[in-house]
Structures are given as structure tokens and as C-alpha cells.
Design an enzyme around this catalytic site. Structure first.
Site, mmCIF file in Angstrom:
data_model
loop_
_atom_site.group_PDB
_atom_site.id
_atom_site.type_symbol
_atom_site.label_atom_id
_atom_site.label_comp_id
_atom_site.label_asym_id
_atom_site.label_seq_id
_atom_site.Cartn_x
_atom_site.Cartn_y
_atom_site.Cartn_z
ATOM 1 N N SER A 91 -14.328 1.028 -25.278
ATOM 2 C CA SER A 91 -14.955 -0.213 -24.841
ATOM 3 C C SER A 91 -14.590 -1.300 -25.834
ATOM 4 O O SER A 91 -14.477 -1.040 -27.036
ATOM 5 C CB SER A 91 -16.469 -0.027 -24.801
ATOM 6 O OG SER A 91 -17.109 -1.282 -24.898
ATOM 7 N N ASN A 121 14.396 -0.015 17.490
ATOM 8 C CA ASN A 121 13.144 0.689 17.801
ATOM 9 C C ASN A 121 13.246 2.194 17.542
ATOM 10 O O ASN A 121 12.326 2.791 16.981
ATOM 11 C CB ASN A 121 12.733 0.443 19.257
ATOM 12 C CG ASN A 121 12.463 -1.021 19.520
ATOM 13 O OD1 ASN A 121 12.463 -1.825 18.587
ATOM 14 N ND2 ASN A 121 12.232 -1.379 20.778
ATOM 15 N N HIS A 152 -28.374 19.586 -4.279
ATOM 16 C CA HIS A 152 -29.095 18.305 -4.469
ATOM 17 C C HIS A 152 -28.950 17.793 -5.901
ATOM 18 O O HIS A 152 -29.820 17.067 -6.389
ATOM 19 C CB HIS A 152 -30.589 18.440 -4.134
ATOM 20 C CG HIS A 152 -30.871 19.157 -2.852
ATOM 21 N ND1 HIS A 152 -31.016 18.504 -1.652
ATOM 22 C CD2 HIS A 152 -30.994 20.475 -2.562
ATOM 23 C CE1 HIS A 152 -31.242 19.389 -0.691
ATOM 24 N NE2 HIS A 152 -31.212 20.600 -1.213
ATOM 25 N N GLU A 189 -12.553 7.531 -12.748
ATOM 26 C CA GLU A 189 -13.196 6.474 -11.947
ATOM 27 C C GLU A 189 -12.186 5.798 -11.034
ATOM 28 O O GLU A 189 -12.474 5.496 -9.864
ATOM 29 C CB GLU A 189 -13.846 5.444 -12.871
ATOM 30 C CG GLU A 189 -15.068 6.002 -13.591
ATOM 31 C CD GLU A 189 -15.507 5.146 -14.777
ATOM 32 O OE1 GLU A 189 -16.691 5.163 -15.087
ATOM 33 O OE2 GLU A 189 -14.669 4.476 -15.395
HETATM 34 N N1 ARG Z 1 11.108 -3.988 11.102
HETATM 35 C C1 ARG Z 1 10.778 -3.407 12.379
HETATM 36 C C2 ARG Z 1 9.647 -2.388 12.205
HETATM 37 O O1 ARG Z 1 9.366 -1.996 11.129
HETATM 38 C C3 ARG Z 1 11.986 -2.753 12.942
HETATM 39 C C4 ARG Z 1 12.043 -2.710 14.425
HETATM 40 C C5 ARG Z 1 12.257 -4.029 15.016
HETATM 41 N N2 ARG Z 1 12.431 -3.951 16.422
HETATM 42 C C6 ARG Z 1 12.318 -5.026 17.218
HETATM 43 N N3 ARG Z 1 12.539 -4.853 18.466
HETATM 44 N N4 ARG Z 1 12.022 -6.197 16.724
HETATM 45 O O2 ARG Z 1 9.031 -2.014 13.151
#
Ligand code: ARG
Length: 461
Positions: free
Chosen positions: A276, A109, A155, A289
Site C-alpha cells: 500500500s 463473408n 454458509h 482480486e
Molecule cells: N470485417 C468483416 C467482419 O468482420 C468482414 C466481412 C465483411 N463482409 C461484408 N459483406 N461487408 O465481419
């Protein structure tokens, strides 16, 4: 090998496994993932959480992975869940079970958001450089056309005289604001979440300041729950990229209009045009575009990031894995769009005769004609009415204001005298607009200088 089998004994359903896998997206962060791990392990060694020789061996293993990555022969395990699993498993193949100690006092995390911040920091530097090149290309066109009269529109109706330089500089100033936004977003991005672990930090005596310093972060995130769940920096970047996309899209729409036959103000170089398959005469502004079309994707990607976060309780949830794919797409798109916009601008041909003709035919000097009467003591409201009468007369006779005879002028008001032609001469009308921000050549040169000073550009663009 999975990093999390722990208490789960059953196999993951194959479809669920494929669904869960993010490697195809997050493998872009391989370099940053390894760099983050190197800093983390150095810190574990320094804080005596790992033995010195353990830390050393792990760091050496990681460094050899960096070399393989740079040579392009880092073997990607297509079945790995994500980049973090891949790197840890590759390290295991290199140095054996010691690799498993790398994840002490860390979680994916805090790892994933550390990687992403490091990755984006580099991308933002590249985008800033491309944005500067794009702004320079606008300045280049401006420098060559400070005297090139053209209609300024409101405009999309011809309104008052401006120059191509004045028009281009409007876009250059938008670009300058975008540049400031990117620099600003980068500041908040460059804070270290590492050490927040899963959400509540750790009981190990880690040194977060040390890893932040090793990784070149400006500081550490003060709250561990915020650190793992914050994606404001993703939203901020997506927002700036969407805004840059909107600015490019507006410019491109003008290039499309200007290169169409009724206007023919510019012609885009063949390098940025297509033909084209059926109509031999066609030269289509496809690149312009596409830049407009892709801006729609940038706005969509930005919205996706906002929606992703809006109902998410603290702290980490797997929803957050979906923050990257759209962000990476936006980054790729904006880099291409900036490069192509700069290319289109520096290679396009400007048809000055057509610009001037449109300026002459657009009665752009009608306001100046009214001002002429105001100088003779007429109220602006009455002057506006009389000037409108003159324009009506000219439209009837299919003449521009400077072609109407003095007799015809005097039929509208005896206050008109020969010097009116001087007052409505388009070049004079332009030169008189010296107000700060205005289109007079002298003033636009000042605007160009302001931008060059901000971008530290010496000499011509
Ligand atoms: N692949 C996960 C993401 O991008 C990584 C973190 C995963 N953490 C977990 N507790 N499963 O967020």
C-alpha cells in the site's frame, strides 16, 4: 484500395470510414487469412477455375507474405478496411493485377468466418495447455497436503473436517470439466464454411472438401447460409471462457479470504502481492482480486456475443463484425488469468498450524460426536440435540470438544465414555470419511490419481 467500390461513386464519409474499419481488431488473423487464401487458390487451380500458372504465382505471392509476417515486417496499411483488404492489396503490390483473381468464387463473408475458426482453433489449443498447467498446480498443492486438516465450510461457517488437498481437488475437477468443454467446442468449431461465398454458394465448380482438407478442418458446413451466419462457435467459446473465469474467481475469493488476517491460512508470494502506498503493513492480494474483476468482463463479453446474435436474420450482416473484439479480449484475459492463478498456487505458503487450529476451534467433530451416540443406540435426532448441548457447554467454557472433561460429558449423557475422545479425534474423523468423493487421505489420493490419469500425468506434479 477498397474491395467493394463497384456501383458506389460517392466517397465514404470520413467518420463512417473510421467506424467501418476493423483492421485494428482483425489483423490478429493475418496468418489464417493468408493460409485460407492459399488453400482457396490451390483449389481454384485444381478445379481449372484459374490457370495452373496463375494459381502458382498467386500462391507464391501469398507464401512470401507469410514469410514477411513471420519476420514481423508485413507492412500494415493503417487505412485498410480490414485484414482481407490488407492482404489482397499487399498481394497486388507484389504480383500486380493477377491478385484480383484470388477472390473468384469467394466472399469476405465465408472468408472471415473461415479465418476466425482457424484462428480460434489455435488459441483453444493454447488455452487447453494453460488450463492443464493450472490444474497441475492445484494437484501439486493437493499432493503436498493430503493430511492437512482444515475446516470445510457451508454458509462460510465451519462445518466438517476436510483437508486442503480435498479443497484443492474440488477446483481441479472444475478445471477438468472446463477442459472437456473446450475440447468439445473445438470439435464444432473445426468445420469449414469456405465455399459458402456470400450466402448461396457459387456456380463455379469449386471443391469445398479439398479446401477443408488442406486447412485441416474435420468437415464442411452443409448449408451455405448457416456457414456464413453461424457464430455458435463464438458463443460456445465465450461461454466456456466465462465459466473458466467464474471458477478462477471463486478460487481467488478463497485465496483472498484465506490470506486475510483473521484466517491467515496462506500467504501469497511477494511475486503476486502488492503493498500500500500509505499503510506500511499491507500486503494486498491484487492479482487474485483482478482475476475476480476480470471475470466480470468475461461474463460481459459472453453476454455481448449472445445479444449480437439474438435478433439477427440470416445470413451475414455487418453486426457480425462486432463478434471479434470482445472475443479476443476474453482470450487474452483467460490466458493471463490461468497463468497467474497457477503461479499464485505453486508459490503460496500454507500455514498448516492455522488450518489445524481453525479445524479444532470450529467444532467440526460435532457431527461425529452425535454419530458416537447413535452407535450407542440413540436416535440421530436425540443425538444431535445432546451433541449440541455439549457444544454449548464448550462455548461457555471456551474449550474445544476434546478438552471438555469426561465428567462434563457425562452430565449431558451417561452414555459418554472415555472412548469418545478417540471418536472425535479430528484425524480419526477425517480418516473415517472414506466414502467415494470424501476427504480421507486415502480417498483424496484416489481422486488425485483419477485426474492424473485423465491428464496423462506420470509422477508428481
Ligand atoms: N470485417 C468483416 C467482419 O468482420 C468482414 C466481412 C465483411 N463482409 C461484408 N459483406 N461487408 O465481419
Amino acid at each position: 484500395m477498397k474491395l467493394w467500390t463497384g456501383m458506389l461513386s460517392g466517397e465514404l464519409d470520413q467518420a463512417a470510414e473510421d467506424f467501418n474499419r476493423s483492421l485494428a481488431v482483425d489483423q490478429r488473423m493475418a496468418k489464417q487469412d493468408i493460409e485460407g487464401s492459399i488453400a482457396h487458390v490451390k483449389m481454384l487451380g485444381k478445379c481449372h477455375i484459374l490457370e495452373d500458372d496463375e494459381a502458382k504465382k498467386i500462391v507464391e505471392g501469398l507464401e512470401s507474405l507469410v514469410q514477411e509476417l513471420e519476420k514481423g515486417d508485413l507492412k500494415g496499411g493503417a487505412n485498410e478496411e480490414d485484414i482481407h483488404s490488407l492482404i489482397e492489396n499487399l498481394l497486388m503490390q507484389k504480383i500486380g493485377p493477377l491478385a484480383k483473381k484470388m477472390h473468384t468464387a469467394r466472399s469476405r463473408n465465408d472468408q472471415v468466418t473461415t479465418d476466425l475458426r482457424l484462428y480460434l482453433r489455435e488459441e483453444v489449443i493454447e488455452i487447453i495447455a494453460l488450463l492443464k498447467e493450472y490444474i497441475k498446480s492445484l494437484i501439486k498443492v493437493a499432493e503436498g497436503h493430503v493430511e492437512s486438516l482444515m475446516p470445510g465450510y457451508t454458509h462460510l461457517q465451519a462445518a466438517q473436517p476436510v483437508t486442503l488437498a480435498h479443497h484443492m481437488m474440488a477446483y481441479a475437477f472444475m478445471g477438468l470439466r472446463d477442459l472437456d468443454r473446450l475440447k468439445d467446442a473445438k470439435k464444432r468449431m473445426n468445420q469449414s464454411p469456405l465455399g459458402a461465398c456470400a450466402l448461396a454458394g457459387t456456380t463455379y465448380p469449386i471443391d469445398r472438401l479439398y479446401t477443408a482438407d488442406l486447412l485441416g478442418f474435420d468437415g464442411v458446413m452443409d448449408n451455405s447460409m448457416d456457414a456464413v451466419s453461424d457464430r455458435d462457435y463464438v458463443l460456445e467459446l465465450q461461454s466456456v471462457l466465462a465459466l473458466i473465469g467464474v471458477h478462477l474467481s471463486r478460487l481467488c475469493e478463497e485465496l483472498i479470504i484465506w490470506s486475510s488476517q483473521p484466517f491467515h491460512f496462506i500467504s501469497l508470494d511477494d511475486a503476486y502481492s502488492t503493498g500500500s502506498s500509505i499503510m506500511p503493513q499491507k500486503k494486498n492480494p491484487d492479482m487474485a482480486e483482478l482475476i475476480k474483476g476480470k471475470a466480470a468482463g468475461l461474463i460481459g463479453n459472453m453476454s455481448q456475443a449472445y445479444v449480437l446474435l439474438k435478433g439477427l436474420p440470416l445470413s451475414y450482416a455487418k453486426d457480425l463484425q462486432e463478434d471479434k473484439a470482445s472475443l479476443f479480449r476474453s482470450i487474452d484475459t483467460i490466458k493471463q488469468s490461468l497463468k497467474i492463478s497457477a503461479g499464485m498456487l505453486t508459490t503460496m505458503k500454507v500455514n498448516e498450524d492455522r488450518l489445524l487450529k481453525a479445524a479444532q476451534e470450529g467444532y467440526l467433530n460435532a457431527t461425529d460426536l452425535a454419530d458416537y451416540l447413535v452407535e450407542k443406540g440413540v436416535s440421530f435426532r436425540d443425538a444431535h440435540h445432546l451433541a449440541a448441548k455439549v457444544v454449548g457447554e464448550c462455548i461457555k467454557k471456551d474449550l474445544t470438544l476434546d478438552r471438555l472433561s469426561i465428567d462434563d460429558y457425562q452430565k449431558v449423557s451417561p452414555l459418554f465414555e472415555e472412548d469418545l475422545y478417540q471418536a472425535i479425534d479430528l484425524g480419526n474423523c477425517l480418516a473415517k470419511r472414506t466414502v467415494m468423493g470424501g476427504p480421507s487421505p486415502k480417498e483424496v489420493k484416489r481422486q488425485i490419481q483419477v485426474l492424473k490419469d485423465r491428464l496423462e500425468i506420470k509422477g508428481e506434479c
